[in-house]
Design a protein around this motif. Structure first.
Motif, short mmCIF file in Angstrom:
data_model
loop_
_atom_site.label_atom_id
_atom_site.label_comp_id
_atom_site.label_asym_id
_atom_site.label_seq_id
_atom_site.Cartn_x
_atom_site.Cartn_y
_atom_site.Cartn_z
N PRO A 175 -12.24 -7.10 4.74
CA PRO A 175 -11.61 -7.23 3.42
C PRO A 175 -10.24 -6.56 3.36
N THR A 176 -9.35 -7.13 2.57
CA THR A 176 -8.02 -6.50 2.44
C THR A 176 -8.19 -5.09 1.85
N ASP A 177 -9.26 -4.90 1.10
CA ASP A 177 -9.53 -3.56 0.54
C ASP A 177 -9.82 -2.58 1.69
N ASN B 173 -7.88 0.79 2.66
CA ASN B 173 -8.58 2.07 2.91
C ASN B 173 -8.18 2.66 4.27
N THR B 174 -8.06 1.76 5.26
CA THR B 174 -7.73 2.21 6.62
C THR B 174 -6.35 2.84 6.67
N ILE B 175 -5.39 2.19 6.01
CA ILE B 175 -4.02 2.73 6.00
C ILE B 175 -4.03 4.14 5.39
N THR C 156 5.67 2.64 1.69
CA THR C 156 5.02 1.40 1.26
C THR C 156 4.70 0.61 2.52
N VAL C 157 3.42 0.24 2.69
CA VAL C 157 2.96 -0.33 3.95
C VAL C 157 2.35 -1.72 3.73
N LYS C 158 2.63 -2.62 4.68
CA LYS C 158 1.99 -3.93 4.70
C LYS C 158 1.30 -4.09 6.06
N VAL D 248 0.88 -1.19 0.00
CA VAL D 248 0.00 0.00 0.00
C VAL D 248 0.90 1.22 0.00
N LYS D 249 0.80 2.04 -1.05
CA LYS D 249 1.74 3.16 -1.19
C LYS D 249 1.02 4.49 -1.05
#
Ligand SMILES: O=c1[nH]c(=O)c2nn[nH]c2[nH]1
Length: 296
Positions: free
Chosen positions: A57-59, A63-65, A34-36, A13-14
């Motif tokens: 959901p991973t989505d 969104n949260t990040i 870049t986040v995991k 997630v960038k």
């Protein structure tokens, strides 16, 4: 069959966040990251019974990040990962743990007409500043910070001799060689001394993690340069010792260093003496040297 373990979430997630100086809005800082985030919890039925009811959901994780990166101060990355850890544990009662990693990419301000420009940056390398957090609902956490992919080379001041000789050994001892590596350093924080993730956030505001990163990076670069290295092993141990001395709240320091070889090219067939001038870059195969150093 039995489900032995599972974890899921969003990787890569960038975002790039612009932080404006409140006193001078044209003066910016940027963070490209870049986040995991991987979740652990009561998700078994999604694997074993095709029941998606518990799945966040991973989505939603992505969104949260991004929403939290907008709402919360992402500087320094250690404070942001602590905030994300608290968010997922506090919001979803069926999440028992989170595993978070963040890489911060380099954007460095540069001088224009002798003055550092307010909002112009250059990418001075693929080097990353890293942080990782493993956090459980019980409150226990493992927080690590690090430097990755900082490529360095020295053209002398590196030796390697006195090693074990056997009938498989062809390496010649040397008191003068090129040393090059991609620094991968990780320092683990003493979670007992840090206490809680809330305290990690306040220590982040107070500058603890930024000063530790600066100390670790300066120690790595200065010892790499100044030491007449007896080996990768000896030099990385000295780096660990110095970082432990400089940062009391760190419990262990680790390095994983590839030895990216440069071999002297033999020109004697041409009657030329190659006195450590012309080398062949030979990164594969590479030595790989690892260590973790703690306190007595
Ligand atoms: O620094 C070094 N360490 C090693 O273990 C090694 N082995 N070959 N060359 C080496 N250089």
């Amino acid at each position: 069959a039995i489900l032995q373990s599972s974890t899921y979430g969003k990787d890569n997630v960038k975002f790039l966040k612009v932080k404006k100086d409140p006193l001078n809005p044209k003066v910016h800082e940027v963070m490209e990251a870049t986040v995991k985030v991987l979740l652990v919890g009561d998700f078994d039925v999604a694997y074993t019974k095709a029941d998606n009811a518990p799945i966040v959901p991973t989505d939603t994780v992505k969104n949260t990040i991004l929403v939290e990166a907008k709402k919360f101060d992402v500087f320094p990355i250690e404070g942001f990962v602590a905030h994300l850890g608290l968010h997922f544990i506090n919001k979803y009662s069926h999440v028992s743990g989170v595993d978070i990693e963040i890489f911060q990419h380099r954007w460095t301000k540069y001088p224009v007409n002798g003055k550092i420009h307010d909002h112009s940056f250059l990418k001075d390398g693929e080097e990353l500043r890293t942080a990782s957090l493993k956090y459980k609902r019980s409150g226990e956490f493992v927080l690590k910070s690090g430097i990755k992919d900082l490529t360095v080379l020295k053209s002398t001041g590196s030796m390697f001799y006195g090693f074990n000789q056997c009938d498989y050994t062809t390496l010649k001892p040397t008191t003068d060689r090129i040393l090059s590596t991609d620094v991968d350093s990780v320092w683990e924080w003493d979670s007992k001394k840090l206490g809680s993730l809330q305290n990690v956030i306040s220590q982040a505001r107070a500058g603890l993690f930024d000063s530790a990163y600066k100390s670790a990076r300066e120690t790595t670069l200065s010892l790499f340069a100044l030491e007449n290295s007896a080996s990768v092993q000896a030099t990385m141990y000295n780096m660990c010792e110095e970082i432990l001395r400089l940062v009391p709240l760190v419990s262990t320091v680790s390095y994983s260093l590839p030895n990216k070889h440069y071999f002297l090219i033999d020109l004697s067939w041409k009657g030329l003496e190659n006195d450590n001038e012309l080398f062949y870059p030979s990164p594969h195969p590479n030595g790989l040297i690892k260590c973790t150093v703690g306190r007595e």
